[in-house]
Design a protein around this motif. Sequence first.
Motif, PDB file in Angstrom:
ATOM      1  N   VAL A  88       0.865  -1.177   0.000  1.00  7.27           N
ATOM      2  CA  VAL A  88       0.000   0.000   0.000  1.00  7.27           C
ATOM      3  C   VAL A  88       0.899   1.223   0.000  1.00  7.27           C
ATOM      4  O   VAL A  88       1.727   1.392   0.888  1.00  7.27           O
ATOM      5  CB  VAL A  88      -0.936   0.018   1.227  1.00  7.27           C
ATOM      6  CG1 VAL A  88      -1.802   1.260   1.196  1.00  7.27           C
ATOM      7  CG2 VAL A  88      -1.787  -1.231   1.264  1.00  7.27           C
ATOM      8  N   ILE A  89       0.735   2.076  -0.993  1.00  3.95           N
ATOM      9  CA  ILE A  89       1.527   3.302  -1.106  1.00  3.95           C
ATOM     10  C   ILE A  89       0.602   4.466  -0.819  1.00  3.95           C
ATOM     11  O   ILE A  89      -0.391   4.664  -1.513  1.00  3.95           O
ATOM     12  CB  ILE A  89       2.145   3.438  -2.511  1.00  3.95           C
ATOM     13  CG1 ILE A  89       3.007   2.222  -2.835  1.00  3.95           C
ATOM     14  CG2 ILE A  89       2.947   4.725  -2.618  1.00  3.95           C
ATOM     15  CD1 ILE A  89       3.446   2.153  -4.270  1.00  3.95           C
ATOM     16  N   ARG A  96      -4.192   6.722  -2.166  1.00  2.00           N
ATOM     17  CA  ARG A  96      -3.602   5.455  -1.769  1.00  2.00           C
ATOM     18  C   ARG A  96      -3.588   4.508  -2.969  1.00  2.00           C
ATOM     19  O   ARG A  96      -4.580   4.383  -3.680  1.00  2.00           O
ATOM     20  CB  ARG A  96      -4.450   4.867  -0.649  1.00  2.00           C
ATOM     21  CG  ARG A  96      -3.823   3.740   0.082  1.00  2.00           C
ATOM     22  CD  ARG A  96      -4.808   3.238   1.107  1.00  2.00           C
ATOM     23  NE  ARG A  96      -4.587   3.922   2.358  1.00  2.00           N
ATOM     24  CZ  ARG A  96      -5.107   3.523   3.497  1.00  2.00           C
ATOM     25  NH1 ARG A  96      -5.916   2.492   3.526  1.00  2.00           N
ATOM     26  NH2 ARG A  96      -4.855   4.174   4.594  1.00  2.00           N
ATOM     27  N   VAL A  97      -2.453   3.863  -3.203  1.00  2.00           N
ATOM     28  CA  VAL A  97      -2.315   2.883  -4.274  1.00  2.00           C
ATOM     29  C   VAL A  97      -2.008   1.539  -3.625  1.00  2.00           C
ATOM     30  O   VAL A  97      -1.083   1.425  -2.840  1.00  2.00           O
ATOM     31  CB  VAL A  97      -1.179   3.259  -5.251  1.00  2.00           C
ATOM     32  CG1 VAL A  97      -0.996   2.194  -6.313  1.00  2.00           C
ATOM     33  CG2 VAL A  97      -1.436   4.610  -5.879  1.00  2.00           C
ATOM     34  N   THR A 111       2.828   1.701 -12.982  1.00  2.02           N
ATOM     35  CA  THR A 111       2.266   2.480 -11.872  1.00  2.02           C
ATOM     36  C   THR A 111       3.359   3.212 -11.115  1.00  2.02           C
ATOM     37  O   THR A 111       3.242   4.411 -10.827  1.00  2.02           O
ATOM     38  CB  THR A 111       1.486   1.562 -10.908  1.00  2.02           C
ATOM     39  OG1 THR A 111       0.464   0.899 -11.643  1.00  2.02           O
ATOM     40  CG2 THR A 111       0.881   2.343  -9.775  1.00  2.02           C
ATOM     41  N   LEU A 112       4.437   2.507 -10.789  1.00  9.21           N
ATOM     42  CA  LEU A 112       5.519   3.140 -10.028  1.00  9.21           C
ATOM     43  C   LEU A 112       6.213   4.220 -10.840  1.00  9.21           C
ATOM     44  O   LEU A 112       6.611   5.250 -10.289  1.00  9.21           O
ATOM     45  CB  LEU A 112       6.511   2.087  -9.543  1.00  9.21           C
ATOM     46  CG  LEU A 112       5.926   1.093  -8.525  1.00  9.21           C
ATOM     47  CD1 LEU A 112       6.961   0.041  -8.159  1.00  9.21           C
ATOM     48  CD2 LEU A 112       5.430   1.814  -7.290  1.00  9.21           C
ATOM     49  N   ARG A 113       6.346   4.026 -12.126  1.00 13.27           N
ATOM     50  CA  ARG A 113       6.953   5.077 -12.972  1.00 13.27           C
ATOM     51  C   ARG A 113       6.048   6.302 -13.026  1.00 13.27           C
ATOM     52  O   ARG A 113       6.521   7.427 -13.031  1.00 13.27           O
ATOM     53  CB  ARG A 113       7.214   4.559 -14.374  1.00 13.27           C
ATOM     54  CG  ARG A 113       8.422   3.683 -14.439  1.00 13.27           C
ATOM     55  CD  ARG A 113       8.799   3.347 -15.846  1.00 13.27           C
ATOM     56  NE  ARG A 113      10.007   2.524 -15.834  1.00 13.27           N
ATOM     57  CZ  ARG A 113      10.330   1.696 -16.793  1.00 13.27           C
ATOM     58  NH1 ARG A 113       9.565   1.577 -17.848  1.00 13.27           N
ATOM     59  NH2 ARG A 113      11.435   0.991 -16.707  1.00 13.27           N
ATOM     60  N   ALA A 114       4.759   6.083 -13.067  1.00  8.63           N
ATOM     61  CA  ALA A 114       3.818   7.207 -13.112  1.00  8.63           C
ATOM     62  C   ALA A 114       3.859   7.992 -11.802  1.00  8.63           C
ATOM     63  O   ALA A 114       3.705   9.207 -11.794  1.00  8.63           O
ATOM     64  CB  ALA A 114       2.411   6.708 -13.388  1.00  8.63           C
ATOM     65  N   LEU A 115       4.043   7.303 -10.694  1.00  7.12           N
ATOM     66  CA  LEU A 115       4.087   7.964  -9.394  1.00  7.12           C
ATOM     67  C   LEU A 115       5.372   8.734  -9.187  1.00  7.12           C
ATOM     68  O   LEU A 115       5.443   9.652  -8.396  1.00  7.12           O
ATOM     69  CB  LEU A 115       3.918   6.947  -8.264  1.00  7.12           C
ATOM     70  CG  LEU A 115       2.550   6.293  -8.170  1.00  7.12           C
ATOM     71  CD1 LEU A 115       2.580   5.192  -7.122  1.00  7.12           C
ATOM     72  CD2 LEU A 115       1.498   7.323  -7.844  1.00  7.12           C
ATOM     73  N   ARG A 116       6.397   8.351  -9.888  1.00  4.98           N
ATOM     74  CA  ARG A 116       7.714   8.985  -9.736  1.00  4.98           C
ATOM     75  C   ARG A 116       7.618  10.375 -10.220  1.00  4.98           C
ATOM     76  O   ARG A 116       7.914  11.363  -9.883  1.00  4.98           O
ATOM     77  CB  ARG A 116       8.736   8.223 -10.542  1.00  4.98           C
ATOM     78  CG  ARG A 116      10.139   8.657 -10.277  1.00  4.98           C
ATOM     79  CD  ARG A 116      11.046   7.666 -10.889  1.00  4.98           C
ATOM     80  NE  ARG A 116      12.374   7.934 -10.398  1.00  4.98           N
ATOM     81  CZ  ARG A 116      13.464   7.777 -11.091  1.00  4.98           C
ATOM     82  NH1 ARG A 116      13.400   7.317 -12.293  1.00  4.98           N
ATOM     83  NH2 ARG A 116      14.632   8.033 -10.591  1.00  4.98           N
TER      84      ARG A 116
END
Length: 116
Positions: A88-89, A96-97, A111-116
């Motif tokens: 959970v991020i 929250r993701v 998803t992680l690249r988009a959040l960066r």
Amino acid sequence: MAHVTLMSGPERRRRWSADEQREILMAAFSPGAVVADVARQYEVATSLIYKWRREVLAARDDGGFVPAVVVDGASDVGPAADRGPAIVIELPHGARVTISADTPAALVTATLRALR
């Protein structure tokens, strides 16, 4: 036939504005693009394009770590809780993701690249 550019005057180096650099980087690293072809199109060295990309990535990366918080009893996680372990991020603005164990690796990466 070879292409030759003759530069006259006191300045030998070309200057690229931030907007021009951004345009070239977007073209060079868009899906399916070939950096060498883009470099030829904009008449810029491929090494300079890679240098600009390193600079942009270094500016985006603060080089730090974020704290990891382990929470017992993830009852408030939601629908993903019944699918097994999850990550959970929590983002600063309250979003929250949740990434479950059975999520495809490509989706996690995107998803992680988009959040960066």
